[in-house]
Design an enzyme around this catalytic site. Structure first.
Site, PDB file in Angstrom:
ATOM      1  N   GLU A  95       0.831  -1.202   0.000  1.00  0.00           N
ATOM      2  CA  GLU A  95       0.000   0.000   0.000  1.00  0.00           C
ATOM      3  C   GLU A  95       0.866   1.252   0.000  1.00  0.00           C
ATOM      4  O   GLU A  95       1.961   1.262   0.571  1.00  0.00           O
ATOM      5  CB  GLU A  95      -0.942  -0.007   1.212  1.00  0.00           C
ATOM      6  CG  GLU A  95      -1.982  -1.097   1.115  1.00  0.00           C
ATOM      7  CD  GLU A  95      -2.916  -1.197   2.315  1.00  0.00           C
ATOM      8  OE1 GLU A  95      -3.994  -1.795   2.157  1.00  0.00           O
ATOM      9  OE2 GLU A  95      -2.584  -0.689   3.401  1.00  0.00           O
ATOM     10  N   CYS A 108       3.594   8.713   0.661  1.00  0.00           N
ATOM     11  CA  CYS A 108       4.084   7.782   1.681  1.00  0.00           C
ATOM     12  C   CYS A 108       4.217   6.424   1.003  1.00  0.00           C
ATOM     13  O   CYS A 108       3.211   5.848   0.588  1.00  0.00           O
ATOM     14  CB  CYS A 108       3.121   7.721   2.860  1.00  0.00           C
ATOM     15  SG  CYS A 108       3.594   6.506   4.110  1.00  0.00           S
ATOM     16  N   CYS A 115       6.548  -6.873   6.931  1.00  0.00           N
ATOM     17  CA  CYS A 115       7.619  -6.342   7.769  1.00  0.00           C
ATOM     18  C   CYS A 115       8.066  -7.437   8.731  1.00  0.00           C
ATOM     19  O   CYS A 115       7.267  -8.270   9.161  1.00  0.00           O
ATOM     20  CB  CYS A 115       7.134  -5.121   8.542  1.00  0.00           C
ATOM     21  SG  CYS A 115       8.445  -4.265   9.452  1.00  0.00           S
ATOM     22  N   CYS A 119       6.847  -4.722  15.695  1.00  0.00           N
ATOM     23  CA  CYS A 119       6.442  -3.666  16.629  1.00  0.00           C
ATOM     24  C   CYS A 119       4.978  -3.921  16.992  1.00  0.00           C
ATOM     25  O   CYS A 119       4.131  -4.098  16.110  1.00  0.00           O
ATOM     26  CB  CYS A 119       6.599  -2.288  15.990  1.00  0.00           C
ATOM     27  SG  CYS A 119       8.302  -1.892  15.562  1.00  0.00           S
ATOM     28  N   CYS A 122       1.778  -1.790  15.513  1.00  0.00           N
ATOM     29  CA  CYS A 122       1.696  -1.515  14.071  1.00  0.00           C
ATOM     30  C   CYS A 122       1.032  -2.669  13.343  1.00  0.00           C
ATOM     31  O   CYS A 122       1.426  -3.832  13.499  1.00  0.00           O
ATOM     32  CB  CYS A 122       3.111  -1.294  13.524  1.00  0.00           C
ATOM     33  SG  CYS A 122       3.162  -0.979  11.747  1.00  0.00           S
ATOM     34  N   CYS A 340      -0.810   6.389   9.979  1.00  0.00           N
ATOM     35  CA  CYS A 340       0.424   5.786  10.485  1.00  0.00           C
ATOM     36  C   CYS A 340       0.136   4.491  11.237  1.00  0.00           C
ATOM     37  O   CYS A 340      -0.696   4.463  12.136  1.00  0.00           O
ATOM     38  CB  CYS A 340       1.106   6.742  11.450  1.00  0.00           C
ATOM     39  SG  CYS A 340       2.416   7.658  10.687  1.00  0.00           S
TER      40      CYS A 340
END
Length: 347
Positions: A95, A108, A115, A119, A122, A340
């Protein structure tokens, strides 16, 4: 006879393109023309290369392909933010987000499919890392958002942030090559100072960036300046503790003289005390820095909750009183999971 897969022409350097044309009895300047179509004019197929003969275009088609991304799905937020579901040549999806404000339009972009950093706050971290994006896949995201900026807002793209899916410094070579294409005069010719690479804080790669004399801006997703708290929400802190990160940032500043931005979310019951705010202030004094206090965007499970306005104001007052430039960054695109920490291929 099995046909061998055609090579993606954007994997070739200019010298390799010249060599190809010479081997096929063509003038080497043809390589420069093709290179300009690929990286300056962002051609998606060979038929767009109008200053090449049809025969030459057919020859290129017989040897090469252009593995261009496809924006398969686009969502528009009430605040104007646009989220793109980007399908890659192998069918995988990442995305990217266009973020419009009064003075700028920011792209962005993602650097990895998924990933590997886990974390806890997220959504992207819940996706298994599949692979790194290639330089052209990163470049294509920027081009797609630049086209959307002109189409929907009649304004140019002004800024790029590597804050999408993935950790840019774990795909270092491809991210640097993409930035070279984006900033080159023969590429998109965007200014390096308009680009920000965001990292969770991988110390040795921050040192490498400094040694490589990069010209773009650095942002660090910090979120806690006490090791125990940071390790509890960001496992990377176990191998890259705050002291090592601080040393790497000192090295960065000594080499580049560029201020760092700390991205920092304040959560209820996690880091919303004065002890945490004072620890952040101390960390901010390692090198010249500024702080973005980020509004938290929930990711369904309720473990992390936005801190009170009083806690945010406490941080703001303490930091500003001590000379640290601080702003509270309101998240955009929350209604389409584009803010975010929300990118998780829910499109």
């Amino acid at each position: 006879m099995v046909e061998t897969a055609k090579r993606d022409i954007r994997k070739l350097k200019l010298d390799e393109l010249k060599e190809f044309f010479v081997q096929h009895g063509e003038k080497p300047f043809r390589a420069q023309q093709v290179y300009e179509w690929l990286w300056n004019k962002s051609a998606k197929d060979f038929d767009q290369m109008s200053n090449l003969s049809i025969g030459l275009r057919d020859m290129l088609k017989s040897h090469f392909t252009i593995n261009h991304i496809k924006v398969d799905h686009m969502q528009r937020s009430a605040d104007g933010t646009i989220k793109n579901a980007v399908t890659l040549f192998d069918g995988m999806v990442v995305e990217s987000v266009l973020i419009p404000t009064e003075k700028r339009i920011t792209a962005c972009v993602s650097s990895q499919v998924g990933c590997s950093l886990a974390c806890k706050f997220c959504a992207t971290a819940r996706l298994k890392r599949q692979r790194n994006l290639s330089p052209d896949e990163i470049y294509d995201q920027v081009v797609a958002i630049r086209e959307q900026a002109e189409l929907f807002f009649n304004r140019p793209l002004t800024n790029i942030v590597f804050m999408g899916m993935g950790e840019p410094l774990l795909n270092y070579a491809n991210v640097m090559t993409a930035i070279d294409k984006i900033t080159a005069q023969k590429g998109l010719n965007m200014a390096s100072k308009r680009i920000t690479v965001s990292t969770v804080g991988i110390a040795k790669m921050i040192i490498k960036m400094a040694d490589d004399k990069v010209k773009f801006n650095l942002a660090v997703s910090l979120h806690a300046a006490l090791d125990k708290t940071r390790s509890s929400i960001m496992p990377i802190n176990d191998t890259n503790p705050l002291e090592e990160l601080g040393d790497a940032l000192r090295y960065w500043y000594d080499k580049t003289k560029r201020k760092v931005t700390y991205e920092y979310v304040v959560w209820k019951g996690i880091n919303d005390t004065e002890e945490h705010a004072r620890a952040l202030l101390k960390f901010c004094k390692i090198i010249p820095s500024k702080v973005n206090l980020i509004e938290y965007n929930p990711i369904d499970d309720g473990e992390f909750q936005q801190a009170s306005e009083e806690a945010l104001n406490m941080y703001m007052d303490l930091l500003e009183r001590n000379g640290i430039t601080t702003r509270i960054r309101k998240s955009r695109g929350k209604d389409i999971d584009a803010a975010c920490g929300q990118l998780a291929n829910k499109t």
